[in-house]
Scaffold this active site. Structure first.
Site, short mmCIF file in Angstrom:
data_model
loop_
_atom_site.label_atom_id
_atom_site.label_comp_id
_atom_site.label_asym_id
_atom_site.label_seq_id
_atom_site.Cartn_x
_atom_site.Cartn_y
_atom_site.Cartn_z
N LYS A 80 0.86 -1.06 -0.13
CA LYS A 80 0.04 -0.21 -0.24
C LYS A 80 0.89 1.27 -0.13
CE LYS A 80 -4.03 1.87 2.48
NZ LYS A 80 -4.92 1.39 4.02
N SER A 155 -9.97 1.14 2.64
CA SER A 155 -8.91 1.98 1.77
C SER A 155 -7.78 1.19 1.30
CB SER A 155 -8.24 2.87 2.65
OG SER A 155 -7.36 2.59 3.57
N SER A 179 -9.84 -1.24 6.95
CA SER A 179 -9.17 -0.89 5.49
C SER A 179 -8.35 -2.17 4.85
CB SER A 179 -8.51 0.27 5.49
OG SER A 179 -9.09 1.32 5.18
N1 GLN Z 1 -13.53 3.25 6.37
C1 GLN Z 1 -12.80 3.75 7.36
C2 GLN Z 1 -12.53 5.17 7.33
O1 GLN Z 1 -12.65 5.72 6.47
C3 GLN Z 1 -11.51 2.85 7.85
C4 GLN Z 1 -10.34 3.35 7.22
C5 GLN Z 1 -9.14 2.46 7.30
O2 GLN Z 1 -9.13 1.40 8.03
N2 GLN Z 1 -7.93 2.95 7.10
O3 GLN Z 1 -11.93 5.61 8.33
#
Ligand code: GLN
Length: 483
Positions: A80, A155, A179
């Site tokens: 990532k 994400s 994410s």
């Molecule tokens: N969807 C969650 C957010 O937008 C989780 C994001 C993540 O785990 N980085 O905060």
């Protein structure tokens, strides 16, 4: 016939050992695949072509000399784009860091390099890991290889899509509130959010430091366990990192003595019926194998999503204050006044979702609102932690859906961000409690899109999660021929 790219990590390890093919051939095959398909999928933000080929040649040389670094020597992977990679752009999916090249690598990247892995490149993500669809990437959205009209989730959408499109043997993601698990679920991959502190966060661009962990996405459960074993362990550069207590590694419970809880609050009526029934199927099938399955109630989980969004926004507003147009990354041109420089750089550099979180987080931490929001959310987090801990006194693990739906369509603009945030209900509790959570693919929806089932256990229960996850994998292979 299985092509090189259809093989699993275990098969590649065996084949490299048997000299059936070289790391150079394997790496070339993946780079060719990226070249062929990634303009369609958009999983990669940077492809490390020349360096990857050099690393593969070096790995083959080590193998010929008989001094391979580990079983992973010569295996190509992607990471990532919020993991710092020395000399390689690290953008976090943001215009702010568009041209940023870090002078050091994250500990996990160093550990995989020390194991001899070949680094294929950086994977797309929602800007600064804020989002659940990868559409908040400042560069381009990523498509779901199972259906290109759908999102891969987020994400870590690039990490999950690259795996599903055979563009890497395994990938790394980060999970602050789901994410890793949500995109893994939407792309038919196995993903884990490990116990907080078990994997060093050094070199991970911070979003909400008290909640996030780095973890692997793989095709199978046993591969996930293998990769995680290379990532875990105390690191002097991350004060929150710890090594697993020794006895946790021997943690084994026979399936017929296993007690599984189904948290009522995580089977909410807002979850798509097909997704709910896959989780219930998984529970019933484990029951048939002798496990005791019972419904449990954790009333504090009703507050999990708002608690997560308050705490994560507060931490984000503080972590992202370092993006000031002075130290690194973007700098607005032609501005002399420091206040205006700060303001212009951040206005130009950050996208809408990141700005929303910074504004909210600053509001939650302001003197007048601190008690009302941050302090209350912090108390709610402690309550959730305590309730989950006491729940694990009665059951070994919890089983639930991973996401509310299968992969969502791309381009659906929700008018209410809070409604999107509520859909993280099933994944955020593990981040708030610091406990490990694994998602395993378990069947598909009526359109053929993958659905994942989530297992959560107490701190350091990864071996048990993997064991039960493998059981689900076996059931799936028997019921649906591996689907
Ligand atoms: N969807 C969650 C957010 O937008 C989780 C994001 C993540 O785990 N980085 O905060």
């Amino acid at each position: 016939m299985k092509t090189l790219l259809d093989r699993t990590l275990t098969e590649h390890i065996r084949a490299l050992e048997a000299r059936e093919y070289s790391s150079l051939e394997l790496t070339r095959a993946y780079l060719d695949r990226i070249e062929e398909i990634d303009s369609e999928i958009g999983a990669y933000l940077f492809v490390n072509t020349d360096e990857a080929l050099k690393q593969a040649v070096a790995s083959d040389l080590r193998r010929r000399r008989g001094d391979t670094r580990s079983i992973l020597d010569g295996i190509p992977y992607g990471a990532k784009d919020n993991l710092c990679t020395k000399g390689i752009p690290t953008t976090c999916g943001s215009r702010y860091l568009e041209h940023y090249v870090p002078p050091y690598s994250a500990t996990v990247i160093e550990r995989l390099a020390a194991a001899g892995c070949v680094f294929l490149g950086k994977l797309n993500m929602d800007e600064f890991a804020m989002g659940s669809t990868t559409e908040h990437s400042a560069f381009h959205p990523t498509k779901n290889p199972h259906d290109p009209t759908c999102s891969p989730g987020g994400s870590s959408g690039g990490s999950a899509a690259a795996l599903a499109a055979n563009e890497a043997v395994f990938t790394l993601g980060s999970d602050t509130g789901g994410s890793i698990r949500q995109p893994a679920s939407h792309c038919g991959a196995v993903g884990i959010k490990p116990t907080y502190g078990s994997v060093s966060r050094y070199g991970l661009c911070a979003f909400a430091s008290s909640l996030e962990q780095i973890g692997p996405l793989t095709r199978t459960v046993s591969e996930n366990a293998t990769i995680l074993s290379f990532l875990q362990g105390q690191d002097p550069r991350d004060a929150t990192s710890r090594s697993a207590p020794v006895d946790s590694r021997e943690h084994t419970i026979a399936l017929h003595t296993l007690r599984i809880g189904l948290p009522r609050e995580l089977f909410s009526k807002d979850i798509a019926p097909e997704v709910r029934s896959r989780a219930l199927d998984a529970a019933h099938m484990l029951e048939k194998l002798g496990a005791l399955v019972e419904e449990v109630s954790l009333p504090s989980l009703t507050y999990a999503a708002p608690t997560y969004y308050i705490l994560s926004a507060a931490e984000a507003s503080s972590n992202l204050a370092r993006m000031d147009g002075v130290r690194f990354g973007r700098r607005a041109e032609g501005v002399r006044d420091p206040e205006a420089l700060y303001c212009r750089t951040r206005s130009e550099g950050f996208g809408e979702e990141v700005k929303r979180r910074i504004l909210l987080g600053t509001f939650f931490l302001s003197r007048d609102r601190y008690d009302e929001y941050y302090k209350k959310a912090f108390r709610a987090k402690l309550l959730i932690q305590a309730e989950m801990t006491s729940c694990f006194a009665n059951c070994h693990l919890l089983l639930s859906p991973t996401a509310f739906t299968s992969a969502p369509q791309l381009g659906i603009r929700e008018s209410d961000p809070a409604a999107i945030h509520r859909r993280d209900l099933c994944t955020v509790p593990a981040n708030l409690a610091g406990i490990p959570a694994l998602t395993v693919p378990f069947g598909k929806d009526c359109c053929g899109l993958p659905i994942g089932v989530q297992l959560m256990g107490p701190l350091w229960s990864e071996p048990l999660l993997y064991k039960v996850g493998e059981e689900l994998e076996r059931i799936r292979a028997k019921e649906w021929g591996g689907r």
